[in-house]
Design a protein around this motif. Structure first.
Motif, short mmCIF file in Angstrom:
data_model
loop_
_atom_site.label_atom_id
_atom_site.label_comp_id
_atom_site.label_asym_id
_atom_site.label_seq_id
_atom_site.Cartn_x
_atom_site.Cartn_y
_atom_site.Cartn_z
N THR A 29 0.85 -1.44 -0.23
CA THR A 29 0.00 0.17 0.05
C THR A 29 1.11 1.46 -0.33
O THR A 29 1.97 0.96 0.23
N PRO A 30 0.02 2.31 -0.56
CA PRO A 30 0.97 3.58 -0.51
C PRO A 30 0.94 3.99 0.88
O PRO A 30 0.82 4.01 1.63
N SER A 35 -1.45 11.38 10.06
CA SER A 35 -4.06 12.37 9.83
C SER A 35 -4.19 11.39 9.27
O SER A 35 -5.23 11.27 9.43
N ALA A 36 -3.99 10.65 8.19
CA ALA A 36 -4.59 10.02 7.19
C ALA A 36 -5.70 9.12 8.09
O ALA A 36 -6.80 8.53 7.47
N GLY A 37 -4.51 8.42 9.28
CA GLY A 37 -5.80 6.68 9.73
C GLY A 37 -5.70 5.61 9.35
O GLY A 37 -4.17 5.34 8.14
N PRO A 38 -5.49 4.59 10.29
CA PRO A 38 -4.51 3.55 9.87
C PRO A 38 -5.14 2.71 8.99
O PRO A 38 -4.41 1.50 8.84
N GLY A 39 -6.19 2.94 8.80
CA GLY A 39 -6.65 2.22 7.23
C GLY A 39 -6.73 2.44 5.79
O GLY A 39 -7.27 2.25 5.08
N ALA A 40 -6.57 4.23 5.91
CA ALA A 40 -6.47 4.91 4.89
C ALA A 40 -5.99 4.63 3.64
O ALA A 40 -5.89 4.01 2.13
N ALA A 41 -4.39 4.13 3.43
CA ALA A 41 -3.58 3.57 2.90
C ALA A 41 -4.21 2.31 2.09
O ALA A 41 -4.47 1.71 0.86
N GLY A 47 -9.60 0.77 -3.45
CA GLY A 47 -10.61 1.96 -4.54
C GLY A 47 -10.47 2.35 -5.63
O GLY A 47 -11.01 2.39 -6.65
N TYR A 48 -8.27 2.29 -5.79
CA TYR A 48 -8.25 2.37 -6.61
C TYR A 48 -8.19 1.01 -7.93
O TYR A 48 -8.04 1.03 -9.22
#
Length: 66
Positions: A29-30, A35-41, A47-48
Protein backbone atom coordinates in the motif's frame (compact mmCIF):
# COMPACT_ATOMS: atom_id res chain seq x y z
CA UNK A 1 9.06 3.36 -12.89
CA UNK A 2 10.89 1.11 -10.43
CA UNK A 3 11.02 -2.54 -11.41
CA UNK A 4 8.86 -3.70 -8.48
CA UNK A 5 5.88 -1.56 -9.51
CA UNK A 6 3.55 -2.41 -12.34
CA UNK A 7 0.88 -0.68 -14.34
CA UNK A 8 -2.25 -1.49 -12.34
CA UNK A 9 -4.65 -0.43 -15.09
CA UNK A 10 -2.83 -2.53 -17.67
CA UNK A 11 -2.97 -5.52 -15.34
CA UNK A 12 -6.69 -5.01 -14.68
CA UNK A 13 -7.36 -4.66 -18.42
CA UNK A 14 -5.65 -8.01 -18.99
CA UNK A 15 -7.63 -9.65 -16.18
CA UNK A 16 -10.95 -8.27 -17.50
CA UNK A 17 -10.12 -9.22 -21.09
CA UNK A 18 -9.46 -12.80 -19.98
CA UNK A 19 -12.59 -12.86 -17.78
CA UNK A 20 -10.63 -13.51 -14.60
CA UNK A 21 -13.05 -14.09 -11.72
CA UNK A 22 -10.58 -14.67 -8.90
CA UNK A 23 -9.24 -12.50 -6.12
CA UNK A 24 -6.82 -9.62 -6.51
CA UNK A 25 -4.57 -9.26 -3.47
CA UNK A 26 -2.70 -6.10 -2.54
CA UNK A 27 1.04 -6.49 -2.72
CA UNK A 28 1.71 -3.26 -0.85
CA UNK A 29 0.00 0.00 0.00
CA UNK A 30 1.16 3.57 -0.52
CA UNK A 31 2.66 5.46 2.38
CA UNK A 32 0.25 8.01 3.84
CA UNK A 33 0.55 10.76 6.41
CA UNK A 34 -0.30 9.69 9.97
CA UNK A 35 -3.30 12.01 10.11
CA UNK A 36 -4.99 9.97 7.34
CA UNK A 37 -5.64 7.19 9.84
CA UNK A 38 -4.58 3.57 10.14
CA UNK A 39 -6.70 2.15 7.28
CA UNK A 40 -6.33 5.00 4.77
CA UNK A 41 -3.57 3.45 2.69
CA UNK A 42 -5.40 0.14 2.34
CA UNK A 43 -8.69 1.89 1.53
CA UNK A 44 -6.95 3.99 -1.12
CA UNK A 45 -5.30 0.94 -2.71
CA UNK A 46 -8.55 -1.07 -2.76
CA UNK A 47 -10.41 1.88 -4.25
CA UNK A 48 -7.73 2.39 -6.90
CA UNK A 49 -7.88 -1.26 -7.95
CA UNK A 50 -11.69 -1.29 -7.93
CA UNK A 51 -11.76 1.80 -10.15
CA UNK A 52 -9.17 0.28 -12.52
CA UNK A 53 -11.26 -2.91 -12.88
CA UNK A 54 -14.43 -0.89 -13.54
CA UNK A 55 -12.67 1.30 -16.10
CA UNK A 56 -11.22 -1.74 -17.87
CA UNK A 57 -14.64 -3.40 -17.91
CA UNK A 58 -16.28 -0.26 -19.34
CA UNK A 59 -13.54 -0.04 -21.99
CA UNK A 60 -14.08 -3.68 -22.93
CA UNK A 61 -17.82 -3.14 -23.26
CA UNK A 62 -17.26 0.04 -25.25
CA UNK A 63 -19.39 2.00 -22.80
CA UNK A 64 -18.69 5.40 -21.30
CA UNK A 65 -17.66 5.33 -17.66
CA UNK A 66 -20.46 6.50 -15.30
Amino acid sequence: MPRRYGDVYRLCRTLVRNEYQGTIILDHTPQMVDSAGPGAATAFAFGYIKAAVRAADAERKGMPDD
